[in-house]
Design a protein around this motif. Structure first.
Motif, PDB file in Angstrom:
ATOM      1  N   HIS A   1     -16.490  -2.939   0.746  1.00  0.00           N
ATOM      2  CA  HIS A   1     -16.474  -2.115   1.960  1.00  0.00           C
ATOM      3  C   HIS A   1     -17.223  -0.790   1.803  1.00  0.00           C
ATOM      4  O   HIS A   1     -17.155   0.071   2.680  1.00  0.00           O
ATOM      5  CB  HIS A   1     -15.029  -1.823   2.386  1.00  0.00           C
ATOM      6  CG  HIS A   1     -14.254  -3.042   2.779  1.00  0.00           C
ATOM      7  ND1 HIS A   1     -14.749  -3.977   3.658  1.00  0.00           N
ATOM      8  CD2 HIS A   1     -13.026  -3.488   2.415  1.00  0.00           C
ATOM      9  CE1 HIS A   1     -13.845  -4.949   3.825  1.00  0.00           C
ATOM     10  NE2 HIS A   1     -12.805  -4.682   3.063  1.00  0.00           N
TER      11      HIS A   1
ATOM     12  N   TYR B   1     -12.137  -2.108  -3.641  1.00  0.00           N
ATOM     13  CA  TYR B   1     -12.647  -2.336  -2.281  1.00  0.00           C
ATOM     14  C   TYR B   1     -14.171  -2.183  -2.210  1.00  0.00           C
ATOM     15  O   TYR B   1     -14.709  -1.825  -1.156  1.00  0.00           O
ATOM     16  CB  TYR B   1     -11.992  -1.374  -1.298  1.00  0.00           C
ATOM     17  CG  TYR B   1     -10.640  -1.818  -0.739  1.00  0.00           C
ATOM     18  CD1 TYR B   1     -10.476  -3.057  -0.122  1.00  0.00           C
ATOM     19  CD2 TYR B   1      -9.533  -0.972  -0.777  1.00  0.00           C
ATOM     20  CE1 TYR B   1      -9.249  -3.447   0.415  1.00  0.00           C
ATOM     21  CE2 TYR B   1      -8.301  -1.346  -0.241  1.00  0.00           C
ATOM     22  CZ  TYR B   1      -8.169  -2.587   0.356  1.00  0.00           C
ATOM     23  OH  TYR B   1      -6.963  -2.962   0.895  1.00  0.00           O
TER      24      TYR B   1
ATOM     25  N   GLU C   1      -5.632   1.640   9.326  1.00  0.00           N
ATOM     26  CA  GLU C   1      -5.805   1.979   7.907  1.00  0.00           C
ATOM     27  C   GLU C   1      -4.472   1.829   7.157  1.00  0.00           C
ATOM     28  O   GLU C   1      -4.410   1.157   6.116  1.00  0.00           O
ATOM     29  CB  GLU C   1      -6.321   3.414   7.757  1.00  0.00           C
ATOM     30  CG  GLU C   1      -6.452   3.831   6.292  1.00  0.00           C
ATOM     31  CD  GLU C   1      -7.048   5.215   6.168  1.00  0.00           C
ATOM     32  OE1 GLU C   1      -8.272   5.310   5.984  1.00  0.00           O
ATOM     33  OE2 GLU C   1      -6.288   6.206   6.279  1.00  0.00           O
TER      34      GLU C   1
ATOM     35  N   LYS D   1       0.826  -1.201   0.000  1.00  0.00           N
ATOM     36  CA  LYS D   1       0.000   0.000   0.000  1.00  0.00           C
ATOM     37  C   LYS D   1       0.873   1.270   0.000  1.00  0.00           C
ATOM     38  O   LYS D   1       2.084   1.199   0.257  1.00  0.00           O
ATOM     39  CB  LYS D   1      -0.949  -0.042   1.206  1.00  0.00           C
ATOM     40  CG  LYS D   1      -1.936  -1.227   1.143  1.00  0.00           C
ATOM     41  CD  LYS D   1      -2.926  -1.202   2.306  1.00  0.00           C
ATOM     42  CE  LYS D   1      -3.851  -2.428   2.252  1.00  0.00           C
ATOM     43  NZ  LYS D   1      -4.862  -2.400   3.344  1.00  0.00           N
TER      44      LYS D   1
ATOM     45  N   ARG E   1      -1.826 -14.261   4.119  1.00  0.00           N
ATOM     46  CA  ARG E   1      -2.591 -13.619   5.201  1.00  0.00           C
ATOM     47  C   ARG E   1      -1.867 -13.802   6.544  1.00  0.00           C
ATOM     48  O   ARG E   1      -1.864 -12.911   7.380  1.00  0.00           O
ATOM     49  CB  ARG E   1      -4.009 -14.198   5.276  1.00  0.00           C
ATOM     50  CG  ARG E   1      -4.849 -14.000   4.021  1.00  0.00           C
ATOM     51  CD  ARG E   1      -5.382 -12.612   3.838  1.00  0.00           C
ATOM     52  NE  ARG E   1      -6.212 -12.171   4.941  1.00  0.00           N
ATOM     53  CZ  ARG E   1      -6.903 -11.021   4.929  1.00  0.00           C
ATOM     54  NH1 ARG E   1      -6.864 -10.217   3.868  1.00  0.00           N
ATOM     55  NH2 ARG E   1      -7.612 -10.661   5.958  1.00  0.00           N
TER      56      ARG E   1
ATOM     57  N   HIS F   1      -1.978  -5.518   1.363  1.00  0.00           N
ATOM     58  CA  HIS F   1      -3.244  -6.202   1.105  1.00  0.00           C
ATOM     59  C   HIS F   1      -2.938  -7.614   0.621  1.00  0.00           C
ATOM     60  O   HIS F   1      -1.961  -7.825  -0.097  1.00  0.00           O
ATOM     61  CB  HIS F   1      -4.042  -5.482   0.012  1.00  0.00           C
ATOM     62  CG  HIS F   1      -5.122  -6.356  -0.587  1.00  0.00           C
ATOM     63  ND1 HIS F   1      -6.317  -6.578   0.031  1.00  0.00           N
ATOM     64  CD2 HIS F   1      -5.129  -7.122  -1.717  1.00  0.00           C
ATOM     65  CE1 HIS F   1      -7.038  -7.425  -0.708  1.00  0.00           C
ATOM     66  NE2 HIS F   1      -6.338  -7.769  -1.774  1.00  0.00           N
TER      67      HIS F   1
ATOM     68  N   ASN G   1      -1.822   0.016   6.857  1.00  0.00           N
ATOM     69  CA  ASN G   1      -1.337  -1.281   7.333  1.00  0.00           C
ATOM     70  C   ASN G   1      -0.521  -2.033   6.269  1.00  0.00           C
ATOM     71  O   ASN G   1      -0.468  -3.250   6.252  1.00  0.00           O
ATOM     72  CB  ASN G   1      -2.495  -2.126   7.894  1.00  0.00           C
ATOM     73  CG  ASN G   1      -3.571  -2.417   6.867  1.00  0.00           C
ATOM     74  OD1 ASN G   1      -3.397  -2.097   5.691  1.00  0.00           O
ATOM     75  ND2 ASN G   1      -4.657  -3.022   7.282  1.00  0.00           N
TER      76      ASN G   1
ATOM     77  N   THR H   1      -5.404  -7.147  10.667  1.00  0.00           N
ATOM     78  CA  THR H   1      -5.685  -5.850  10.034  1.00  0.00           C
ATOM     79  C   THR H   1      -5.172  -4.689  10.890  1.00  0.00           C
ATOM     80  O   THR H   1      -4.559  -3.756  10.374  1.00  0.00           O
ATOM     81  CB  THR H   1      -7.220  -5.698   9.829  1.00  0.00           C
ATOM     82  OG1 THR H   1      -7.697  -6.854   9.128  1.00  0.00           O
ATOM     83  CG2 THR H   1      -7.551  -4.445   9.047  1.00  0.00           C
TER      84      THR H   1
HETATM   85  P1  ATP Z   1      -6.932  -6.030   3.055  1.00  0.00           P
HETATM   86  O1  ATP Z   1      -8.299  -6.285   2.430  1.00  0.00           O
HETATM   87  O2  ATP Z   1      -6.360  -4.688   2.666  1.00  0.00           O
HETATM   88  O3  ATP Z   1      -5.993  -7.168   2.814  1.00  0.00           O
HETATM   89  P2  ATP Z   1      -7.925  -6.927   5.609  1.00  0.00           P
HETATM   90  O4  ATP Z   1      -8.560  -8.027   4.813  1.00  0.00           O
HETATM   91  O5  ATP Z   1      -7.011  -7.286   6.727  1.00  0.00           O
HETATM   92  O6  ATP Z   1      -7.106  -5.940   4.645  1.00  0.00           O
HETATM   93  P3  ATP Z   1     -10.460  -5.543   5.584  1.00  0.00           P
HETATM   94  O7  ATP Z   1     -11.478  -5.699   6.649  1.00  0.00           O
HETATM   95  O8  ATP Z   1     -10.689  -6.194   4.267  1.00  0.00           O
HETATM   96  O9  ATP Z   1      -9.046  -5.949   6.205  1.00  0.00           O
HETATM   97  O10 ATP Z   1     -10.295  -3.974   5.366  1.00  0.00           O
HETATM   98  C1  ATP Z   1      -9.686  -3.456   4.187  1.00  0.00           C
HETATM   99  C2  ATP Z   1      -8.779  -2.308   4.573  1.00  0.00           C
HETATM  100  O11 ATP Z   1      -9.568  -1.229   5.056  1.00  0.00           O
HETATM  101  C3  ATP Z   1      -7.824  -2.602   5.729  1.00  0.00           C
HETATM  102  O12 ATP Z   1      -6.679  -3.303   5.346  1.00  0.00           O
HETATM  103  C4  ATP Z   1      -7.486  -1.206   6.199  1.00  0.00           C
HETATM  104  O13 ATP Z   1      -6.553  -0.551   5.322  1.00  0.00           O
HETATM  105  C5  ATP Z   1      -8.841  -0.536   6.068  1.00  0.00           C
HETATM  106  N1  ATP Z   1      -9.609  -0.642   7.317  1.00  0.00           N
HETATM  107  C6  ATP Z   1     -10.218  -1.750   7.824  1.00  0.00           C
HETATM  108  N2  ATP Z   1     -10.840  -1.492   8.985  1.00  0.00           N
HETATM  109  C7  ATP Z   1     -10.626  -0.160   9.232  1.00  0.00           C
HETATM  110  C8  ATP Z   1     -11.018   0.734  10.254  1.00  0.00           C
HETATM  111  N3  ATP Z   1     -11.756   0.322  11.304  1.00  0.00           N
HETATM  112  N4  ATP Z   1     -10.611   2.019  10.160  1.00  0.00           N
HETATM  113  C9  ATP Z   1      -9.880   2.462   9.109  1.00  0.00           C
HETATM  114  N5  ATP Z   1      -9.478   1.675   8.088  1.00  0.00           N
HETATM  115  C10 ATP Z   1      -9.841   0.379   8.144  1.00  0.00           C
END
Ligand code: ATP
Ligand code: MG
Length: 139
Positions: free
Chosen positions: A53, A50, A111, A10, A86, A116, A113, A92
């Protein structure tokens, strides 16, 4: 079973100068890199990626973050690639990520993190062609 997954370093990871370190950890874990390129997403491109979401309260901020700078997009191959990536990524929220995971070592917030990874064979199968044509995947 050999499996493919899709991953993104990211914008925070690229901005922090951690691209090389993250790629090294991915290769050391046994992933073969089949496709790799830098891309700066528009917020519309990030919205498509995304889309699941869309209704979440953090969606607007996530779109801004994902389009805030260049990312590195990758197609990775390994036995059990989806689950193993993963595991390497960690939770996350980096505050909850286990030691030895990329998010524990490089992420700065839930956020921002750094990485992906596809979460199922179905998402891998749709995310890979969202960024790569078959000619851009070496196998
Ligand atoms: P990714 O899909 O990026 O691999 P993930 O599967 O661990 O991450 P998801 O629940 O799919 O987590 O969320 C997608 C992305 O949205 C997260 O990786 C993070 O960047 C962001 N995100 C998730 N939860 C939050 C939150 N509570 N506040 C802010 N950003 C968030
Ligand atoms: Mg996810």
């Amino acid at each position: 079973m050999t499996e493919r997954t899709f991953s993104i370093i990211k914008p925070d990871g690229v901005r922090q100068g951690d691209t090389g370190k993250i790629l090294a950890r991915i290769e050391e874990t046994g992933f073969k890199i089949l496709g790799l390129r830098m891309v700066q997403m528009t917020s519309r491109h990030a919205e498509g990626f995304y889309a699941v979401h869309k209704e979440r309260p953090f969606f607007g901020s996530l779109m801004e973050f994902m389009s805030s700078g260049p990312c590195v997009v990758m197609v990775l191959e390994k036995e059990n690639a989806i689950e193993d990536l993963r595991k390497l990524m960690g939770a996350t929220d980096p505050a909850k990520a286990d030691d030895g995971t990329l998010r524990k070592d490089f992420a700065t917030s839930i956020e921002a993190n750094v990485i992906h990874g596809s979460d199922s064979p179905e998402t891998a199968a749709s995310e890979i062609p969202y960024f790569f044509t078959s000619l851009q995947i070496q196998d």
